[in-house]
Scaffold this motif. Sequence first.
Motif, PDB file in Angstrom:
ATOM      1  N   GLN A 176     -18.720  48.350   7.482  1.00  0.00           N
ATOM      2  CA  GLN A 176     -18.851  49.394   8.518  1.00  0.00           C
ATOM      3  C   GLN A 176     -19.655  48.901   9.711  1.00  0.00           C
ATOM      4  OE1 GLN A 176     -20.392  52.652   6.184  1.00  0.00           O
ATOM      5  NE2 GLN A 176     -18.379  53.601   5.959  1.00  0.00           N
ATOM      6  N   ALA A 177     -20.502  47.885   9.467  1.00  0.00           N
ATOM      7  CA  ALA A 177     -21.288  47.326  10.577  1.00  0.00           C
ATOM      8  C   ALA A 177     -20.480  46.293  11.362  1.00  0.00           C
ATOM      9  CB  ALA A 177     -22.563  46.696  10.029  1.00  0.00           C
ATOM     10  N   GLY A 178     -19.232  46.080  10.955  1.00  0.00           N
ATOM     11  CA  GLY A 178     -18.346  45.209  11.735  1.00  0.00           C
ATOM     12  C   GLY A 178     -18.302  43.781  11.228  1.00  0.00           C
ATOM     13  N   LEU A 179     -18.907  43.492  10.102  1.00  0.00           N
ATOM     14  CA  LEU A 179     -18.896  42.113   9.588  1.00  0.00           C
ATOM     15  C   LEU A 179     -17.655  41.858   8.736  1.00  0.00           C
ATOM     16  CD1 LEU A 179     -22.091  42.757   9.964  1.00  0.00           C
ATOM     17  CD2 LEU A 179     -22.349  40.732   8.559  1.00  0.00           C
ATOM     18  N   SER A 180     -17.265  40.591   8.662  1.00  0.00           N
ATOM     19  CA  SER A 180     -16.264  40.189   7.668  1.00  0.00           C
ATOM     20  C   SER A 180     -17.018  40.009   6.367  1.00  0.00           C
ATOM     21  CB  SER A 180     -15.636  38.851   8.030  1.00  0.00           C
ATOM     22  OG  SER A 180     -14.962  38.981   9.232  1.00  0.00           O
ATOM     23  N   VAL A 181     -16.429  40.485   5.266  1.00  0.00           N
ATOM     24  CA  VAL A 181     -17.158  40.444   4.006  1.00  0.00           C
ATOM     25  C   VAL A 181     -16.320  39.759   2.927  1.00  0.00           C
ATOM     26  CG1 VAL A 181     -18.470  41.808   2.324  1.00  0.00           C
ATOM     27  CG2 VAL A 181     -18.127  42.709   4.629  1.00  0.00           C
ATOM     28  N   VAL A 182     -16.972  38.852   2.200  1.00  0.00           N
ATOM     29  CA  VAL A 182     -16.362  38.265   1.017  1.00  0.00           C
ATOM     30  C   VAL A 182     -17.051  38.929  -0.166  1.00  0.00           C
ATOM     31  CG1 VAL A 182     -16.073  36.151  -0.321  1.00  0.00           C
ATOM     32  CG2 VAL A 182     -15.993  36.067   2.186  1.00  0.00           C
ATOM     33  N   ALA A 183     -16.287  39.652  -0.985  1.00  0.00           N
ATOM     34  CA  ALA A 183     -16.886  40.410  -2.087  1.00  0.00           C
ATOM     35  C   ALA A 183     -16.482  39.764  -3.411  1.00  0.00           C
ATOM     36  CB  ALA A 183     -16.410  41.862  -2.029  1.00  0.00           C
ATOM     37  N   VAL A 184     -17.496  39.308  -4.162  1.00  0.00           N
ATOM     38  CA  VAL A 184     -17.224  38.503  -5.355  1.00  0.00           C
ATOM     39  C   VAL A 184     -17.652  39.228  -6.629  1.00  0.00           C
ATOM     40  CG1 VAL A 184     -17.770  36.327  -6.537  1.00  0.00           C
ATOM     41  CG2 VAL A 184     -17.553  36.372  -4.038  1.00  0.00           C
ATOM     42  N   GLU A 185     -16.741  39.268  -7.590  1.00  0.00           N
ATOM     43  CA  GLU A 185     -17.055  39.884  -8.886  1.00  0.00           C
ATOM     44  C   GLU A 185     -16.309  39.092  -9.956  1.00  0.00           C
ATOM     45  OE1 GLU A 185     -18.941  42.647 -10.312  1.00  0.00           O
ATOM     46  OE2 GLU A 185     -18.034  41.697 -12.070  1.00  0.00           O
ATOM     47  N   THR A 186     -17.037  38.690 -11.008  1.00  0.00           N
ATOM     48  CA  THR A 186     -16.405  37.836 -12.010  1.00  0.00           C
ATOM     49  C   THR A 186     -15.584  38.625 -13.028  1.00  0.00           C
ATOM     50  OG1 THR A 186     -18.548  37.880 -13.097  1.00  0.00           O
ATOM     51  CG2 THR A 186     -17.974  35.851 -11.932  1.00  0.00           C
ATOM     52  N   GLN A 187     -15.959  39.857 -13.298  1.00  0.00           N
ATOM     53  CA  GLN A 187     -15.261  40.648 -14.321  1.00  0.00           C
ATOM     54  C   GLN A 187     -14.038  41.339 -13.715  1.00  0.00           C
ATOM     55  OE1 GLN A 187     -16.344  40.668 -17.560  1.00  0.00           O
ATOM     56  NE2 GLN A 187     -17.853  39.197 -16.771  1.00  0.00           N
ATOM     57  N   GLU A 188     -12.873  41.019 -14.270  1.00  0.00           N
ATOM     58  CA  GLU A 188     -11.617  41.549 -13.727  1.00  0.00           C
ATOM     59  C   GLU A 188     -11.643  43.088 -13.620  1.00  0.00           C
ATOM     60  OE1 GLU A 188      -8.902  39.766 -12.761  1.00  0.00           O
ATOM     61  OE2 GLU A 188      -7.793  41.607 -12.264  1.00  0.00           O
ATOM     62  N   LYS A 189     -12.093  43.718 -14.719  1.00  0.00           N
ATOM     63  CA  LYS A 189     -12.073  45.184 -14.768  1.00  0.00           C
ATOM     64  C   LYS A 189     -13.011  45.775 -13.696  1.00  0.00           C
ATOM     65  CE  LYS A 189     -12.417  48.698 -18.214  1.00  0.00           C
ATOM     66  NZ  LYS A 189     -13.207  49.074 -19.324  1.00  0.00           N
ATOM     67  N   GLN A 190     -14.179  45.150 -13.586  1.00  0.00           N
ATOM     68  CA  GLN A 190     -15.163  45.597 -12.584  1.00  0.00           C
ATOM     69  C   GLN A 190     -14.610  45.411 -11.170  1.00  0.00           C
ATOM     70  OE1 GLN A 190     -17.506  47.623 -13.403  1.00  0.00           O
ATOM     71  NE2 GLN A 190     -19.355  46.470 -12.947  1.00  0.00           N
ATOM     72  N   LEU A 191     -13.895  44.302 -10.988  1.00  0.00           N
ATOM     73  CA  LEU A 191     -13.349  44.006  -9.664  1.00  0.00           C
ATOM     74  C   LEU A 191     -12.344  45.082  -9.249  1.00  0.00           C
ATOM     75  CD1 LEU A 191     -13.233  42.029  -7.267  1.00  0.00           C
ATOM     76  CD2 LEU A 191     -11.423  40.811  -8.442  1.00  0.00           C
ATOM     77  N   LEU A 192     -11.491  45.450 -10.191  1.00  0.00           N
ATOM     78  CA  LEU A 192     -10.487  46.480  -9.890  1.00  0.00           C
ATOM     79  C   LEU A 192     -11.165  47.811  -9.556  1.00  0.00           C
ATOM     80  CD1 LEU A 192      -7.659  45.912 -12.520  1.00  0.00           C
ATOM     81  CD2 LEU A 192      -7.497  45.783 -10.020  1.00  0.00           C
ATOM     82  N   ALA A 193     -12.155  48.160 -10.396  1.00  0.00           N
ATOM     83  CA  ALA A 193     -12.873  49.424 -10.169  1.00  0.00           C
ATOM     84  C   ALA A 193     -13.614  49.372  -8.835  1.00  0.00           C
ATOM     85  CB  ALA A 193     -13.848  49.675 -11.314  1.00  0.00           C
ATOM     86  N   ALA A 194     -14.163  48.201  -8.523  1.00  0.00           N
ATOM     87  CA  ALA A 194     -14.929  48.060  -7.283  1.00  0.00           C
ATOM     88  C   ALA A 194     -14.029  48.228  -6.056  1.00  0.00           C
ATOM     89  CB  ALA A 194     -15.631  46.703  -7.249  1.00  0.00           C
ATOM     90  N   LYS A 195     -12.838  47.586  -6.126  1.00  0.00           N
ATOM     91  CA  LYS A 195     -11.899  47.684  -4.988  1.00  0.00           C
ATOM     92  C   LYS A 195     -11.570  49.145  -4.712  1.00  0.00           C
ATOM     93  CE  LYS A 195      -9.236  43.420  -5.198  1.00  0.00           C
ATOM     94  NZ  LYS A 195      -7.987  42.812  -5.604  1.00  0.00           N
ATOM     95  N   GLN A 196     -11.330  49.856  -5.801  1.00  0.00           N
ATOM     96  CA  GLN A 196     -10.956  51.267  -5.673  1.00  0.00           C
ATOM     97  C   GLN A 196     -12.131  52.079  -5.082  1.00  0.00           C
ATOM     98  OE1 GLN A 196      -9.927  52.891  -9.430  1.00  0.00           O
ATOM     99  NE2 GLN A 196      -8.317  54.176  -8.619  1.00  0.00           N
ATOM    100  N   ALA A 197     -13.324  51.800  -5.601  1.00  0.00           N
ATOM    101  CA  ALA A 197     -14.497  52.557  -5.144  1.00  0.00           C
ATOM    102  C   ALA A 197     -14.803  52.256  -3.677  1.00  0.00           C
ATOM    103  CB  ALA A 197     -15.702  52.223  -6.016  1.00  0.00           C
ATOM    104  N   VAL A 198     -14.739  50.961  -3.317  1.00  0.00           N
ATOM    105  CA  VAL A 198     -15.041  50.565  -1.931  1.00  0.00           C
ATOM    106  C   VAL A 198     -14.023  51.208  -0.982  1.00  0.00           C
ATOM    107  CG1 VAL A 198     -15.002  48.577  -0.339  1.00  0.00           C
ATOM    108  CG2 VAL A 198     -16.243  48.424  -2.522  1.00  0.00           C
ATOM    109  N   THR A 199     -12.756  51.165  -1.384  1.00  0.00           N
ATOM    110  CA  THR A 199     -11.715  51.749  -0.533  1.00  0.00           C
ATOM    111  C   THR A 199     -11.989  53.241  -0.325  1.00  0.00           C
ATOM    112  OG1 THR A 199     -10.145  50.147  -1.383  1.00  0.00           O
ATOM    113  CG2 THR A 199      -9.209  52.078  -0.306  1.00  0.00           C
ATOM    114  N   GLY A 200     -12.337  53.923  -1.400  1.00  0.00           N
ATOM    115  CA  GLY A 200     -12.621  55.367  -1.295  1.00  0.00           C
ATOM    116  C   GLY A 200     -13.787  55.633  -0.353  1.00  0.00           C
ATOM    117  N   MET A 201     -14.864  54.857  -0.511  1.00  0.00           N
ATOM    118  CA  MET A 201     -16.046  55.075   0.343  1.00  0.00           C
ATOM    119  C   MET A 201     -15.699  54.829   1.810  1.00  0.00           C
ATOM    120  SD  MET A 201     -19.279  53.478  -1.718  1.00  0.00           S
ATOM    121  CE  MET A 201     -18.697  52.517  -3.083  1.00  0.00           C
ATOM    122  N   LEU A 202     -14.921  53.750   2.042  1.00  0.00           N
ATOM    123  CA  LEU A 202     -14.565  53.438   3.434  1.00  0.00           C
ATOM    124  C   LEU A 202     -13.660  54.516   4.023  1.00  0.00           C
ATOM    125  CD1 LEU A 202     -14.043  49.571   3.310  1.00  0.00           C
ATOM    126  CD2 LEU A 202     -15.827  50.806   4.545  1.00  0.00           C
TER     127      LEU A 202
END
Length: 622
Positions: free
Chosen positions: A221-247
């Motif tokens: 939201q501050a305008g930066l490019s972000v690389v978001a890293v998560e090793t756990q597949e399940k967490q990554l999927l949940a995170a993508k969904q959560a981040v998208t919702g928040m945005l």
Amino acid sequence: MELDVFVKVVDVLTQNLQVSAGKLQIKSVLKRSSQSPELNVRKSVGDLTRRTSVCPAGRHVTAAEALQLGIIDEVTDHNAVDAAVRLAQSVAGKPLDARRISTYPCPRPPDSDVVFEKVMQEVRRDARGAIAPVTCVQAVRAAVALPYAKGMEREKELFATLFTSGQARALQYYFFAQRAVGRWSTPSGARWDTSKPRPVRKAAVIGLGTMGRGITVSLAQAGLSVVAVETQEKQLLAAKQAVTGMLERGAKRRGAPLVLDQIKYGRSVQAAADVDLVIEAVFEDMALKKSIFQQLSRLCKPGTLLCTNTSGLDIDELASQTQSPELVVGMHFFAPAHVMKLLEVVHGPRSSPEAVATAMQLGKKMGKVSVAVGNCRCFVGNRMLRPYVMQAYFLLEEGATPEQVDQVLEDFGFPMGVFKMSDLSGLDVAWRMRKAEGLVLPASAGESARIREGSRYSPLGDLICEQGRFGQKTGRGWYQYDKPGGRVAKPDPWLHGFLEEYQTRHGLAARRIDHQEVLERCLYALINEGFQILQDGIAAGPEDIDVIYVLGYGWPRHRGGPMFFAGQVGLDKVLQRLEHYHQVHPDVPALKPCSLLRRLAASGNPPISRWREILQKPRSQL
Ligand SMILES: CCCCCCCCCCCCCC(=O)CC(=O)SCCNC(=O)CCNC(=O)[C@H](O)C(C)(C)COP(=O)(O)OP(=O)(O)OC[C@H]1O[C@@H](n2cnc3c(N)ncnc32)[C@H](O)[C@@H]1OP(=O)(O)O
Ligand SMILES: NC(=O)C1=CN([C@@H]2O[C@H](COP(=O)(O)OP(=O)(O)OC[C@H]3O[C@@H](n4cnc5c(N)ncnc54)[C@H](O)[C@@H]3O)[C@@H](O)[C@H]2O)C=CC1
């Protein structure tokens, strides 16, 4: 210039016409508008029932909304003075009486008393003890019930009461405190006005759990490019969904473009090779964090700032894992990270002025208020939270329930009591900390279960984590939730049974604990640690602590922050109550009054603006 300060609402010649510079925000209430919030209510009392009502909530409205509401006459993108003069000229010589509020008829709907009672209930609940919003409703009610002149008179009286209240002093103090923390400096010589921040265009977040998700959102939201890293597949999927919702919700709320494309997701830290700054947010585990810092130091381009969101681990120990320890700082966000306005920037002894300035500046860009703090176990906010949480556990052992403790703290003005807040953050975070400190003993510990190094300890937090109850994230904690990730805290009969069984096992007699004791023990233990932090030089001044508590933990702003509050209660009184509780619980060191508190109380409760002087005075060697 700040957007909402920049706005000009020009009250033109007649003082009846207003022009606002476009796109920006104005802070209502505008008294001379043709349709003040008071008038809106005169027209439709029911308007006030909206929770977002401008007047009691002190809500900022955009220029466009102000135009729509009739608060202003025109919005311009050009010179506001020119537009104002043009508008004035267009009405010069014409009668303006129709614009005067005092001439407006004020219909009083038959059910207005009922409506006002309902409004008052809602406003009182949302105000959490702040008197200004409630007084606002009283003023509007007077405007509806009384003739214009009498209504104005009543409003004047109400305003005078507010103006001379302790809450006004607290709010004024807080206003300046928040500005003061922007003029930060560190013992190593870094300063807000001389240390130059580096540009940060691309950042990485490592670990997308409770915190990493919100941090990713704030960076994007501050305008930066972000690389978001998560090793756990399940967490990554949940995170993508959560981040998208928040945005998506954020973009809708702010009327801003959706920035999903700015985020690239990855499964390995290798993806962070070309970023300007990394924020590590993996489990609170020193060994894990050390290995990540070693990897990052090897793979990131030279000059990359390596930051950690640790809740309290040693920044310098992490820095020592890297080739450039001067580029390591703590960037400690608060949960929910995309919402809470605070960032603690933790400077280690080797953090360079440039690194500190960059983290401070980035925090600001992310819409946070950055407060520079020293490196010690748990820094400032969480260091004070420890005795607060521990008192809450002791109260449970003595017969209180999480609901009772939380209710007292929420009545004081916190948006969440300590147990709800802990469920939000995740109980496993502090559990990991305590395990690493050797505080967690096996269930078979028997007699020693409630003692650590001769002091009283409550294993309650450890025991409920052993049950897999980590709070909201697992759907069970101090409360129960309808599902993992649920947010509505409901009392849990299991927990009540567990507490009773615990009391029986340890031969503890439950007693009735009154609200005052709950409040005093929790708050004064927290405040006492605040004095210790000041004495140790970990926070630059009481203002820093107060801003940390208001913005990081929702301490009620109208109470100024914990250190200001202590001064308002009276330092001698706080001291005397701590002495009392320490006498009753001599095995709880957190209740033993800090020597700085004693010195300040002995100096006659000086105003908070004079504390630094006393803090700096050398102590008697006698
Ligand atoms: C030896 C003793 C051991 C003790 C050890 C203690 C040591 C300390 C370790 C502690 C662990 C680490 C913690 C840490 O490092 C620091 C912290 O972060 S502590 C937590 C601080 N946070 C708070 O105190 C939060 C207080 N609550 C609030 O401010 C508000 O209630 C809140 C902002 C959460 C919600 O306000 P409300 O007006 O109700 O919000 P909205 O409904 O408008 O929603 C706004 C926004 O927030 C999201 N949200 C709402 N509720 C929750 C929730 N329960 N959980 C998560 N998120 C929530 C909501 O979805 C909105 O976001 P959108 O994206 O727009 O949807
Ligand atoms: N929960 C809270 O309220 C706050 C936590 N913190 C701190 O933030 C950090 C993270 O905490 P939470 O988000 O609560 O933890 P969490 O347990 O919710 O998330 C941690 C995430 O890191 C991931 N992870 C673990 N190892 C990894 C690796 N090698 N590479 C990439 N990802 C990895 C995990 O899979 C998990 O998704 C901790 O240091 C914590 O102390 C700071 C402020 C508040």
